[in-house]
Write an enzyme that holds these catalytic residues in place. Structure first.
Site, mmCIF file in Angstrom:
data_model
loop_
_atom_site.group_PDB
_atom_site.id
_atom_site.type_symbol
_atom_site.label_atom_id
_atom_site.label_comp_id
_atom_site.label_asym_id
_atom_site.label_seq_id
_atom_site.Cartn_x
_atom_site.Cartn_y
_atom_site.Cartn_z
ATOM 1 N N ASP A 199 -4.030 109.578 -83.661
ATOM 2 C CA ASP A 199 -3.174 110.751 -83.451
ATOM 3 C C ASP A 199 -4.020 111.948 -83.010
ATOM 4 O O ASP A 199 -4.932 112.363 -83.719
ATOM 5 C CB ASP A 199 -2.449 111.113 -84.764
ATOM 6 N N THR A 252 0.530 112.765 -80.865
ATOM 7 C CA THR A 252 1.641 112.541 -81.790
ATOM 8 C C THR A 252 1.695 113.592 -82.903
ATOM 9 O O THR A 252 2.617 113.571 -83.719
ATOM 10 C CB THR A 252 1.507 111.143 -82.440
ATOM 11 N N LYS A 287 -3.533 117.259 -90.631
ATOM 12 C CA LYS A 287 -4.126 116.363 -89.626
ATOM 13 C C LYS A 287 -5.177 115.442 -90.256
ATOM 14 O O LYS A 287 -6.073 115.921 -90.953
ATOM 15 C CB LYS A 287 -4.768 117.168 -88.498
ATOM 16 N N SER A 320 -7.805 105.130 -87.985
ATOM 17 C CA SER A 320 -6.767 106.145 -88.156
ATOM 18 C C SER A 320 -6.135 105.995 -89.535
ATOM 19 O O SER A 320 -6.018 104.881 -90.050
ATOM 20 C CB SER A 320 -5.682 105.941 -87.090
ATOM 21 N N LYS A 356 -9.839 110.150 -95.197
ATOM 22 C CA LYS A 356 -10.702 111.196 -94.631
ATOM 23 C C LYS A 356 -10.508 112.452 -95.485
ATOM 24 O O LYS A 356 -9.382 112.698 -95.921
ATOM 25 C CB LYS A 356 -10.289 111.490 -93.175
HETATM 26 C C1 BG6 Z 1 -3.020 110.646 -89.221
HETATM 27 C C2 BG6 Z 1 -2.278 111.916 -88.849
HETATM 28 O O1 BG6 Z 1 -3.574 110.079 -88.081
HETATM 29 O O2 BG6 Z 1 -2.116 109.707 -89.816
HETATM 30 C C3 BG6 Z 1 -1.535 112.474 -90.055
HETATM 31 O O3 BG6 Z 1 -3.200 112.870 -88.362
HETATM 32 C C4 BG6 Z 1 -0.619 111.392 -90.639
HETATM 33 O O4 BG6 Z 1 -0.793 113.603 -89.657
HETATM 34 C C5 BG6 Z 1 -1.446 110.160 -90.990
HETATM 35 O O5 BG6 Z 1 0.029 111.868 -91.807
HETATM 36 C C6 BG6 Z 1 -0.602 109.029 -91.566
HETATM 37 O O6 BG6 Z 1 0.267 108.557 -90.585
HETATM 38 P P1 BG6 Z 1 1.489 107.589 -90.816
HETATM 39 O O7 BG6 Z 1 1.900 107.231 -89.412
HETATM 40 O O8 BG6 Z 1 0.976 106.400 -91.593
HETATM 41 O O9 BG6 Z 1 2.527 108.323 -91.576
HETATM 42 MG MG MG Z 2 -6.108 112.742 -85.479
#
Ligand code: BG6
Ligand code: MG
Length: 215
Positions: A10, A16, A44, A115, A146
């Site tokens: 993201d 996103t 983030k 991620s 993170k």
């Molecule tokens: C991170 C985003 O990559 O993923 C966050 O920066 C987000 O904003 C996190 O909350 C978790 O994402 P998901 O898609 O599992 O809700």
């Molecule tokens: Mg990111």
């Protein structure tokens, strides 16, 4: 000499962050909490569960919900988010990403996704770029999110490249801190504000030259 590329998703591969924000804003307003774009910066790179906790603390409602209710709230946020993702397609890949991962594949430099998002495999499929990545770290397999370095150390292990030979691409402060703790060269993709702790800051991956990285 770089032998492996580690990508956040993201804000690095696809923009996103705005969709996460809209979904959280809707959910938060349903429970009487207002969040703005500046507050969203602090979400983030942070997992879904941690993001909800931050929002509840922000609205002084940290003790207002049971664990089951909190699970339902984060699931509802994800439903809103997935609806917003309905229309994403390869045209939403951020500038420079496709060239970089294609070139890395040509030079046999493995690419891996690190991620916090549980939606990463779905998003990569929608963008039609999943096959460029040798691996995707499963965020649910991690003890710490993170800014703990665990996710990046695991990413390096998955591609079998020692951390000091990897480069990591991140758009969040938490992610840059995690990379630094993992002793991985950190390239920050700047969107709203600077990422001073990064080893290098760029505005997009068009500024990255694979030949300079691997020589
Ligand atoms: C991170 C985003 O990559 O993923 C966050 O920066 C987000 O904003 C996190 O909350 C978790 O994402 P998901 O898609 O599992 O809700
Ligand atoms: Mg990111």
């Amino acid at each position: 000499m770089v032998k492996g590329l580690i990508f956040d998703l993201d804000g690095v591969i696809v923009d996103t962050a705005g969709y996460h924000y809209l979904a959280w804003k809707k959910l938060a307003s349903e429970i009487g909490i207002d969040i703005d774009e500046q507050f969203n910066q602090s979400l983030k790179g942070i997992s879904r569960v941690e993001s909800l906790d931050k929002i509840l603390r922000h609205g002084n409602k940290q003790n207002s919900f049971t664990i089951e209710e909190k699970n339902m709230l984060s699931e509802r946020k994800n439903e809103y988010y997935l609806k917003l993702l309905d229309n994403i397609s390869p045209k939403d890949i951020l500038p420079g990403v496709l060239d970089l991962i294609k070139q890395a594949n040509q030079y046999n430099i493995p690419c891996v996704i690190a991620s916090a998002s549980q939606n990463a495999p779905t998003i990569l499929k929608k963008l039609a770029i999943k096959h460029y990545f040798q691996s995707i770290v499963d965020p649910q397999s991690l003890k710490q999110g993170k800014p703990d370095p665990e996710i990046f150390l695991k990413a390096a292990r998955l591609i079998d490249v020692p951390a000091q030979y990897c480069v990591g691409f991140e758009d969040s402060m938490a992610g840059i801190q995690a990379l630094k703790k993992a002793r991985i060269y950190a390239i920050g993709i700047i969107a709203e504000g600077p990422l001073h702790e990064a080893d290098r800051e760029v505005y997009s991956l068009t500024e990255i030259n694979i030949h300079t990285l691997i020589k």
